[in-house]
Write a protein that holds these residues in place. Sequence first.
Motif, short mmCIF file in Angstrom:
data_model
loop_
_atom_site.label_atom_id
_atom_site.label_comp_id
_atom_site.label_asym_id
_atom_site.label_seq_id
_atom_site.Cartn_x
_atom_site.Cartn_y
_atom_site.Cartn_z
N PHE A 65 74.56 87.45 29.61
CA PHE A 65 75.15 86.92 30.85
C PHE A 65 76.63 87.26 30.88
CE2 PHE A 65 75.49 83.73 27.58
CZ PHE A 65 76.78 83.24 27.71
N CYS A 66 77.22 87.08 32.03
CA CYS A 66 78.66 87.27 32.19
C CYS A 66 79.33 85.90 32.10
CB CYS A 66 78.96 87.94 33.53
SG CYS A 66 80.72 88.27 33.81
N GLY A 67 80.11 85.69 31.07
CA GLY A 67 80.76 84.40 30.89
C GLY A 67 81.40 84.28 29.52
N MET A 124 72.10 83.77 22.88
CA MET A 124 72.55 84.46 24.09
C MET A 124 74.05 84.75 23.97
SD MET A 124 69.53 84.05 25.42
CE MET A 124 69.57 84.42 27.17
N PHE A 125 74.42 86.02 24.05
CA PHE A 125 75.82 86.42 23.95
C PHE A 125 76.34 86.82 25.34
CE2 PHE A 125 73.99 87.27 19.79
CZ PHE A 125 74.93 86.72 18.93
N GLY A 126 77.50 86.29 25.70
CA GLY A 126 78.10 86.62 26.98
C GLY A 126 79.18 87.69 26.84
N TYR A 127 79.65 88.16 27.97
CA TYR A 127 80.79 89.08 28.01
C TYR A 127 81.64 88.72 29.22
CZ TYR A 127 77.76 91.63 31.32
OH TYR A 127 76.95 91.98 32.37
N ASP A 136 70.60 93.04 30.07
CA ASP A 136 71.87 92.63 30.69
C ASP A 136 71.56 91.73 31.88
OD1 ASP A 136 74.29 92.43 32.12
OD2 ASP A 136 74.96 94.39 31.39
N GLY A 137 71.77 90.43 31.71
CA GLY A 137 71.42 89.48 32.74
C GLY A 137 72.25 89.60 34.00
#
Length: 625
Positions: free
Chosen positions: A134-136, A149-152, A60-61
């Motif tokens: 990442f958060c995005g 890369m999967f964001g949330y 979790d970046g």
Amino acid sequence: MKRFVSDYATRAAEKRKLRIYATDPMSGRRAPYRITVEVDNEPELSPGPVGEIVEVIDYDGWNKKFYGAVDLNDPALLMESGLAPSESDPRFHQQMVYAVAMKVVESARRALGRPINFRKSSTRTKLRLVPHAFCGKNAFFDPDLNAIMFGYFQADAVSPGPNIPSQTVFTCLSHDIIAHEMTHAIVHRLRPYFIEPSNIDVLAFHEAFSDIVALFQRFSYRELLAEHIQTSQGMLQKSEMLVELAQQFGYAAGRGKALRSAIGKSPKLAETHEPHDRGAILVSAVFGGYFDAYQKRIADLLRIATGGSGQLPTGRLHPDLVNRLAGEASQLAERFLRMCFRAFDYMPPVDVTFGDFLRALVTSDFELNPQDSDEVRFSIIEAFRERGIYPAGVVSLAEESLLWPSQINGQPPPVDAGLLEDARRFLNYSATALDQGRIARRSRSRNKSESATSAYESTVIETDEAEAEVGGDRLLRDGLFSALTHYARFNLDIFGLDPNLKVAVVGFHAVHRITSDQRLVIEFVAQFMQIDEQTRERFRGIPFRGGATVIFGSEGEVRYIASKPMKSENLPPEFRKAATARLHATDLCLEELDRRDPMMAFADEEYLENRMKLRAQFRALHGEG
């Protein structure tokens, strides 16, 4: 007591069952959207999951922490087909990305007739899937990291649609987003230069093709198709839920609708230039052909079910009719998906256009189904015509005109006996690597530390930044590479390339497929490329590339040539004209991207000089979705 021991009783299972969301958690609240899929079983699958070609690394970046890895070989999970769908359990997120990614790889492998791998270097041999990178509001494939890369992000607080305001939405739980990004990775592996914006179709093609695969992958789930056939009275194109992409993402982002759709308004191609909008036209064309072919395919069933009228009564359809319609829709979707993937064997190595894709679709399907008795190719050609998609260099939209030619500037000679012999040896490597069942069974009794042939071993020579490999036989690889380069140098003008420039072999692989009349088709596909380095400054970081994909028959004869000519005084006028048109298309693409680029208002000198190279990134292509 048995006298003989059967392999049937001792071999490992060839498939592994895993539970997923068929679309995303927003739709997955209903039981039909929580399904179980079968993926290739990897007996030595490690916690992560970490398989032979993909590995899930759940870091979790944003929160800077690792989540515990799911072990899909745990006996309890094997008995339960994996974890139950859950928005809150990171282990299910890992299971979801692995299962959907492997389904897409399986579809590509079946269609192409060869293994797929993502080897970047000796240290990055597997594609990494990072569910919480990442958060995005984004998810993207990064070729440099060899990772997806999967964001949330938090859903819109005012207009979240069916979501809770400000709830956390995970892109790694969207079937469509996972399949879309996985397709980007596969396309980049097959054609690494299709990300360079050399014309306004290139970036749009990457997006459109990924959407096409994501949708057709969903159409392979027959239980889901049956649900929508029942509610839409057999008219699949009227089922918005089935043809819309990334619904939860779109609503959570405050759009009030799904991210994209396979149907809807279809303007002419000349009316739009934005990559996603332009790509939507290609998606609409492919699915327009699919829905037309589907209606033709089920016409007899509807006549039988309605006593000849063809008009279904109101109310629920008979379950047997629904199952038959779902079967036809699923089989046809599988054919379209195979056609789309197989088209890559018949596309030029650089500077792709929508017209090139149409020609590749027609040529690849003609090889396996020359009669086209169900008029699938006719439906596709008509759908492309209705949307203004016309290939360059053809005299009409007749099928014979759309097939790639076998000669474009004289008759190319067949390959010599030595090269042909090496190509046939190479074919054996490809066939061996495809024997998934035998390799999986053999791996059960093999120590993990032993060197072994992978079930997904590469059987493609690729001379991009990745390490080239051919079944572990370095001598064969070097011999093929040298012989192909020698062959190309003496036939550059025949392929539309510049005799005064160096030529590189950027791909070679063998093809073996079964036709509709049960004939074995064997072909060898070579990709040649040239670069005009003097154009890098003109096109702000990317050079002008030319190239040709040449398809050889089993006896070494040239069967098809898909060429992107170079501008050379040594070539005939029609080649110089085509090359000039390509140069002009790159200039127009640069102008269009500059017009829409907000960075141009305050960009520094370095960005201005290399902006086209910087735009050739999947993260930049996706932006905020």
